[in-house]
Design an enzyme around this catalytic site. Structure first.
Site, PDB file in Angstrom:
ATOM      1  N   HIS A 166       0.322  -6.501  11.502  1.00 15.26           N
ATOM      2  CA  HIS A 166       0.119  -5.097  11.862  1.00 15.26           C
ATOM      3  C   HIS A 166       1.173  -4.633  12.870  1.00 15.26           C
ATOM      4  O   HIS A 166       1.281  -5.177  13.952  1.00 15.26           O
ATOM      5  CB  HIS A 166      -1.278  -4.786  12.421  1.00 15.26           C
ATOM      6  CG  HIS A 166      -1.655  -3.356  12.159  1.00 15.26           C
ATOM      7  ND1 HIS A 166      -1.163  -2.306  12.893  1.00 15.26           N
ATOM      8  CD2 HIS A 166      -2.412  -2.797  11.178  1.00 15.26           C
ATOM      9  CE1 HIS A 166      -1.621  -1.172  12.401  1.00 15.26           C
ATOM     10  NE2 HIS A 166      -2.380  -1.437  11.352  1.00 15.26           N
ATOM     11  N   GLY A 167       1.950  -3.653  12.417  1.00 13.31           N
ATOM     12  CA  GLY A 167       2.958  -3.068  13.299  1.00 13.31           C
ATOM     13  C   GLY A 167       4.202  -3.924  13.460  1.00 13.31           C
ATOM     14  O   GLY A 167       5.074  -3.613  14.274  1.00 13.31           O
ATOM     15  N   ASP A 186       0.819  -1.232   0.000  1.00  9.17           N
ATOM     16  CA  ASP A 186       0.000   0.000   0.000  1.00  9.17           C
ATOM     17  C   ASP A 186       0.846   1.272   0.000  1.00  9.17           C
ATOM     18  O   ASP A 186       0.508   2.259  -0.655  1.00  9.17           O
ATOM     19  CB  ASP A 186      -0.883   0.071   1.255  1.00  9.17           C
ATOM     20  CG  ASP A 186      -1.997  -0.948   1.256  1.00  9.17           C
ATOM     21  OD1 ASP A 186      -2.254  -1.564   0.208  1.00  9.17           O
ATOM     22  OD2 ASP A 186      -2.615  -1.127   2.322  1.00  9.17           O
ATOM     23  N   ARG A 194      -7.199   6.019  -0.794  1.00 12.31           N
ATOM     24  CA  ARG A 194      -6.097   6.920  -0.416  1.00 12.31           C
ATOM     25  C   ARG A 194      -4.733   6.427  -0.916  1.00 12.31           C
ATOM     26  O   ARG A 194      -3.792   7.186  -0.999  1.00 12.31           O
ATOM     27  CB  ARG A 194      -6.053   7.156   1.094  1.00 12.31           C
ATOM     28  CG  ARG A 194      -5.707   5.937   1.903  1.00 12.31           C
ATOM     29  CD  ARG A 194      -5.456   6.294   3.354  1.00 12.31           C
ATOM     30  NE  ARG A 194      -6.689   6.602   4.063  1.00 12.31           N
ATOM     31  CZ  ARG A 194      -6.826   6.486   5.390  1.00 12.31           C
ATOM     32  NH1 ARG A 194      -5.797   6.110   6.120  1.00 12.31           N
ATOM     33  NH2 ARG A 194      -7.973   6.744   5.975  1.00 12.31           N
TER      34      ARG A 194
HETATM   35  N1  PXP Z   1      -2.556  -7.021   8.100  1.00  8.03           N
HETATM   36  C1  PXP Z   1      -3.678  -6.258   7.976  1.00  8.03           C
HETATM   37  C2  PXP Z   1      -5.002  -6.950   7.998  1.00  8.03           C
HETATM   38  C3  PXP Z   1      -3.590  -4.866   7.807  1.00  8.03           C
HETATM   39  O1  PXP Z   1      -4.710  -4.125   7.696  1.00  8.03           O
HETATM   40  C4  PXP Z   1      -2.312  -4.271   7.715  1.00  8.03           C
HETATM   41  C5  PXP Z   1      -2.195  -2.801   7.455  1.00  8.03           C
HETATM   42  O2  PXP Z   1      -2.686  -2.485   6.195  1.00  8.03           O
HETATM   43  C6  PXP Z   1      -1.188  -5.103   7.827  1.00  8.03           C
HETATM   44  C7  PXP Z   1      -1.333  -6.472   8.046  1.00  8.03           C
HETATM   45  C8  PXP Z   1       0.201  -4.565   7.724  1.00  8.03           C
HETATM   46  O3  PXP Z   1       0.452  -3.670   8.768  1.00  8.03           O
HETATM   47  P1  PXP Z   1       1.801  -2.838   8.760  1.00  8.03           P
HETATM   48  O4  PXP Z   1       1.731  -1.896   7.603  1.00  8.03           O
HETATM   49  O5  PXP Z   1       1.760  -2.143  10.087  1.00  8.03           O
HETATM   50  O6  PXP Z   1       2.925  -3.812   8.624  1.00  8.03           O
END
Ligand code: PXP
Length: 237
Positions: A192-193, A9, A49
């Site tokens: 995530h994170g 993204d 976005r």
């Molecule tokens: N998994 C999901 C379901 C997410 O929504 C995101 C963020 O778009 C990610 C993983 C990846 O998170 P990060 O960009 O913090 O590594």
């Protein structure tokens, strides 16, 4: 071996900062796959976005591993997913004001709509994953929707780890719910994170299927190139 899904993204976020044609997230996906990514993740948000409809169509054509489309249960987006048919769809909560996905889906609280969307996507041959907090109630509700996969939101763990806080409890909660999810017949992923410092303990959880990582890999790639950034994360997990 734990799989790595790379979320691209933020390549599109940089492009959208200038509303131009570069950098191209599709080219990024190709390089990630060459560097060993097991899948490509993108989030088609309602406000577009970063990733837009053309990106999604092109990614569907060019991804040779697995395309995992993150999405809300918004009707317009559900129809797009049913038409494009990514290999996997990950249902996430979405709110316009948020900087990023802030928490897991409340599957129990939105059960009827989520179950309907899981059914529609599944009938198109799309594997469905639900992005949830590592909580028993959410796993139990996820099983009832007939989704095949759950992805645990690792945000709370990552925040505590990054702040050098007591992250052990959060890690144990994820570990316990991975075990429970597998016992319930699900494939269990997490994300995530996660970054180059805090990923190892999560990757070490027994039988975890896949980690989905975006921001940290794209950030590193500014300095080292995306190929090195993906390779380093692959080695680490
Ligand atoms: N998994 C999901 C379901 C997410 O929504 C995101 C963020 O778009 C990610 C993983 C990846 O998170 P990060 O960009 O913090 O590594």
């Amino acid at each position: 071996m734990v799989k790595l899904g790379v979320n691209i993204d933020h390549v599109a976020t940089i492009r959208e900062a200038r509303k131009t044609f570069e950098p191209d997230p599709v080219q990024a996906a190709v390089l990630c796959e060459k560097a060993g990514a097991d899948g490509i993740v993108c989030h088609l948000r309602k406000d577009r976005r970063h990733i837009n409809d053309d990106d999604l169509n092109e990614l569907k054509k060019s991804v040779t591993t697995r395309l995992n489309m993150e999405m809300s249960t918004d009707e317009e987006i559900v129809r797009i997913a049913c038409r494009v048919k990514p290999h996997q769809a990950t249902l996430v909560p979405e709110n316009r004001q948020e900087v990023t996905t802030e928490g897991g889906l409340d599957v129990a609280g939105n059960f009827d709509r989520i179950k309907e969307v899981v059914g529609r996507l599944s009938s198109e041959g799309i594997d469905v994953s639900l992005f949830i907090d590592p909580e028993k109630e959410q796993v139990e509700s996820s099983v009832k929707t007939r989704a095949k996969i759950v992805e645990f939101h690792t945000g709370r763990y990552a925040e505590k780890f990054n702040a050098k806080g007591a992250y052990q409890k959060e890690l144990e909660a994820i570990e316990a719910m991975v075990k429970f999810g597998i016992e319930e017949g699900l494939l269990v992923s997490a994300g995530h994170g996660l970054n180059y410092f805090n990923t190892k303990p999560v990757a070490g959880i027994k039988d975890i299927y896949e980690l989905n990582i975006g921001h940290s890999i794209i950030s590193k790639s500014v300095f080292t190139g995306i190929t090195n950034a993906v390779k380093q994360m692959k080695e680490l997990i």
